[in-house]
Scaffold this motif. Structure first.
Motif, PDB file in Angstrom:
ATOM      1  N   VAL A   1      45.394  41.922  45.284  1.00 55.51           N
ATOM      2  CA  VAL A   1      44.018  41.790  44.801  1.00 55.51           C
ATOM      3  C   VAL A   1      43.316  43.143  44.910  1.00 55.51           C
ATOM      4  O   VAL A   1      43.754  44.034  45.652  1.00 55.51           O
ATOM      5  CB  VAL A   1      43.220  40.732  45.607  1.00 55.51           C
ATOM      6  CG1 VAL A   1      43.819  39.348  45.426  1.00 55.51           C
ATOM      7  CG2 VAL A   1      43.172  41.103  47.091  1.00 55.51           C
ATOM      8  N   LEU A   2      42.220  43.307  44.172  1.00 59.58           N
ATOM      9  CA  LEU A   2      41.404  44.505  44.325  1.00 59.58           C
ATOM     10  C   LEU A   2      40.764  44.514  45.698  1.00 59.58           C
ATOM     11  O   LEU A   2      40.320  43.486  46.203  1.00 59.58           O
ATOM     12  CB  LEU A   2      40.313  44.552  43.247  1.00 59.58           C
ATOM     13  CG  LEU A   2      40.778  44.568  41.783  1.00 59.58           C
ATOM     14  CD1 LEU A   2      39.573  44.675  40.857  1.00 59.58           C
ATOM     15  CD2 LEU A   2      41.750  45.702  41.522  1.00 59.58           C
ATOM     16  N   SER A   3      40.694  45.666  46.310  1.00 61.42           N
ATOM     17  CA  SER A   3      40.166  45.787  47.661  1.00 61.42           C
ATOM     18  C   SER A   3      38.644  45.748  47.661  1.00 61.42           C
ATOM     19  O   SER A   3      37.992  46.288  46.768  1.00 61.42           O
ATOM     20  CB  SER A   3      40.634  47.099  48.291  1.00 61.42           C
ATOM     21  OG  SER A   3      40.010  47.298  49.542  1.00 61.42           O
ATOM     22  N   GLY A   4      38.078  45.117  48.687  1.00 66.45           N
ATOM     23  CA  GLY A   4      36.628  45.115  48.870  1.00 66.45           C
ATOM     24  C   GLY A   4      36.172  46.170  49.853  1.00 66.45           C
ATOM     25  O   GLY A   4      34.983  46.261  50.164  1.00 66.45           O
ATOM     26  N   ARG A   5      37.102  46.998  50.327  1.00 67.66           N
ATOM     27  CA  ARG A   5      36.779  47.951  51.403  1.00 67.66           C
ATOM     28  C   ARG A   5      36.511  49.367  50.896  1.00 67.66           C
ATOM     29  O   ARG A   5      36.167  50.248  51.682  1.00 67.66           O
ATOM     30  CB  ARG A   5      37.931  47.979  52.412  1.00 67.66           C
ATOM     31  CG  ARG A   5      38.191  46.647  53.095  1.00 67.66           C
ATOM     32  CD  ARG A   5      39.365  46.709  54.046  1.00 67.66           C
ATOM     33  NE  ARG A   5      40.645  46.832  53.325  1.00 67.66           N
ATOM     34  CZ  ARG A   5      41.350  47.941  53.264  1.00 67.66           C
ATOM     35  NH1 ARG A   5      40.928  49.039  53.868  1.00 67.66           N
ATOM     36  NH2 ARG A   5      42.497  47.966  52.613  1.00 67.66           N
ATOM     37  N   THR A   6      36.658  49.585  49.590  1.00 61.10           N
ATOM     38  CA  THR A   6      36.488  50.941  49.060  1.00 61.10           C
ATOM     39  C   THR A   6      35.879  50.893  47.660  1.00 61.10           C
ATOM     40  O   THR A   6      35.876  49.851  47.001  1.00 61.10           O
ATOM     41  CB  THR A   6      37.831  51.677  48.956  1.00 61.10           C
ATOM     42  OG1 THR A   6      38.742  50.857  48.220  1.00 61.10           O
ATOM     43  CG2 THR A   6      38.418  51.982  50.322  1.00 61.10           C
ATOM     44  N   TYR A   7      35.373  52.014  47.201  1.00 59.74           N
ATOM     45  CA  TYR A   7      34.962  52.257  45.818  1.00 59.74           C
ATOM     46  C   TYR A   7      33.999  51.215  45.233  1.00 59.74           C
ATOM     47  O   TYR A   7      34.316  50.503  44.281  1.00 59.74           O
ATOM     48  CB  TYR A   7      36.204  52.393  44.927  1.00 59.74           C
ATOM     49  CG  TYR A   7      37.153  53.445  45.449  1.00 59.74           C
ATOM     50  CD1 TYR A   7      36.802  54.796  45.412  1.00 59.74           C
ATOM     51  CD2 TYR A   7      38.369  53.090  46.034  1.00 59.74           C
ATOM     52  CE1 TYR A   7      37.645  55.765  45.924  1.00 59.74           C
ATOM     53  CE2 TYR A   7      39.224  54.055  46.544  1.00 59.74           C
ATOM     54  CZ  TYR A   7      38.859  55.396  46.496  1.00 59.74           C
ATOM     55  OH  TYR A   7      39.705  56.350  47.009  1.00 59.74           O
ATOM     56  N   PRO A   8      32.803  51.119  45.783  1.00 59.30           N
ATOM     57  CA  PRO A   8      31.791  50.231  45.204  1.00 59.30           C
ATOM     58  C   PRO A   8      31.308  50.766  43.855  1.00 59.30           C
ATOM     59  O   PRO A   8      31.478  51.948  43.538  1.00 59.30           O
ATOM     60  CB  PRO A   8      30.659  50.263  46.241  1.00 59.30           C
ATOM     61  CG  PRO A   8      30.793  51.615  46.877  1.00 59.30           C
ATOM     62  CD  PRO A   8      32.276  51.882  46.929  1.00 59.30           C
ATOM     63  N   VAL A   9      30.715  49.893  43.059  1.00 59.59           N
ATOM     64  CA  VAL A   9      30.125  50.283  41.775  1.00 59.59           C
ATOM     65  C   VAL A   9      28.689  49.757  41.739  1.00 59.59           C
ATOM     66  O   VAL A   9      28.362  48.758  42.390  1.00 59.59           O
ATOM     67  CB  VAL A   9      30.926  49.730  40.578  1.00 59.59           C
ATOM     68  CG1 VAL A   9      32.301  50.380  40.514  1.00 59.59           C
ATOM     69  CG2 VAL A   9      31.062  48.209  40.655  1.00 59.59           C
TER      70      VAL A   9
END
Length: 407
Positions: free
Chosen positions: A66-74
């Motif tokens: 899955v895509l990580s929720g711990r890095t690279y916010p938008v």
């Protein structure tokens, strides 16, 4: 090639919400060995993580990616007539910030907005770093203003009284001057809303259409065209300004300089004004005035009935004109006119492909006022995915090539 393949893997996970290595191999055509190397690099960089187990053929279970929720916010800033909304999500889609600031920048110098927007972005950078240990890479500034093809400059806008200006560059300069990092890019709200509605239609199980025309009948009246999964901007960057399709060559003069534009007859503000309900809107809001218009039209009262029927007829004509040029296989209607799909189809307009199964389908928008925000965040997440290799290497992102979902 490596950068392309990294993006390919991430896009597949973004599209499916999750997947296994074997599913990625099947969808992308990459070899198992290549996928393993790419997944390992993306996990090390913090873009993806494991999220449990998936059922596979033969009863076997495979690790879910899955895509990580711990890095690279938008993030996106949504500019409206009387407010600015700031929304930020994690890379996996968790809503981290959602705030509305009551600000009306109409008639004020554009520099006031630039300063305010840059200040919000800088504050968001600091909050994400302090509270979550995250670095903000990209921010979309979403507005009703037409955005030029290089996706930072804007055309003159009568609503705000602003001249042609590279607003994106001004915001980025202000951010950098104060020590910020994020790359800001300008986006048109109708393009973002159309993108969100298109993705929602596909995710609900509809066959992926080759061409989607989206029309927003609220103010300001606009539209977008999605062609083979990309937003069509045209050479200038201002394609599908459907509110300014000429409907009546002898009609009233529009702010754009032409006569008889669709927005003069079919936008929310126009039908309220032509029905004599402007004072009602000023006193009780446009939603109340529009509901009153609908009630009066249903009772056969004039000028409400004639105003609404003309708006429906002119929207139908505008759709037919757009279809003649673009030959889209899907039309999505947003705004107040979404409740009038049957009326639009019922207009006697001679030979047409609109509403004919397998030719051109007609749908009501699903996401309402949230569409521009959802679409903006999705496109920013897609921009991060498109530039994953550059981000891993720590390179500065070029705003003029940031949005690769456009043609």
């Amino acid at each position: 090639m490596r950068d392309h393949n990294l993006s390919l893997v991430l896009h597949e996970l973004h599209r499916r919400f999750s997947g296994s290595r074997s599913l990625i191999c099947s969808a992308t055509g990459l070899t198992p060995g290549a996928v393993t190397l790419l997944v390992n690099e993306l996990m090390k960089a913090g873009f993806i993580e494991t999220g449990g187990m998936l059922e596979a053929e033969g009863g076997r279970r495979k690790k879910q990616l899955v895509l990580s929720g711990r890095t690279y916010p938008v993030a996106v800033l949504l500019l409206r007539h009387e407010s600015v909304r700031l929304v930020c999500e994690s890379f996996s889609g968790e809503r981290l910030v959602d705030e509305v600031y009551e600000r009306d920048f109409r008639g004020r110098p554009v520099e006031d907005f630039v300063s305010f927007a840059a200040g919000l972005i800088l504050e968001l950078e600091q909050r994400l770093s302090t509270d979550h240990g995250l670095t903000l890479e990209v921010v979309g500034v979403v507005s009703p203003i037409s955005v030029l093809a290089h996706q930072t400059g804007t055309l003159p806008n009568a609503d705000f009284g602003w001249p042609m200006l590279d607003i994106g560059a001004s915001i980025r300069s202000e951010i950098a001057r104060k020590g910020g990092h994020a790359t800001a890019v300008m986006m048109n709200d109708a393009n973002c809303a159309g993108w969100a509605e298109y993705r929602a239609l596909v995710q609900e199980g509809a066959e992926d259409p080759h061409g989607v025309i989206f029309i927003d009948t609220d103010d300001p009246m606009g539209g977008s065209f999605i062609f083979d999964g990309k937003v069509y901007n045209g050479a200038l960057g201002t394609a599908m300004g459907i509110g300014h399709i000429q409907i009546n060559a002898e009609g009233e003069r529009c702010l754009c300089g032409k006569r008889g534009c669709l927005t003069l007859y079919a936008s929310r503000e126009a039908v309220i004004g032509r029905s004599g309900l402007t004072e009602v809107a000023n006193a009780s809001g446009s939603d109340f005035a529009l509901a009153e218009l609908e009630r009066r039209a249903e009772m056969g009262e004039e000028p409400a009935r004639e105003t609404l029927e003309r708006a429906v007829r002119y929207v139908r004509i505008a759709i037919e004109n757009a279809l003649t040029l673009l030959v889209a296989d899907c039309v999505i209607i947003g705004g107040y006119m979404a409740a009038h799909l049957d009326d639009i189809l019922a207009v006697d307009n001679g030979f047409t492909s609109l509403g004919v199964p397998g030719v051109t389908s007609l749908h009501a928008a699903r996401l309402g006022d949230e569409a521009a925000v959802i679409g903006g965040l999705s496109r920013m997440r897609g921009a991060v995915i498109d530039h994953v290799g550059e981000i891993i290497r720590g390179e500065t992102l070029d705003p003029s090539t940031l949005l690769q979902d456009t043609v």
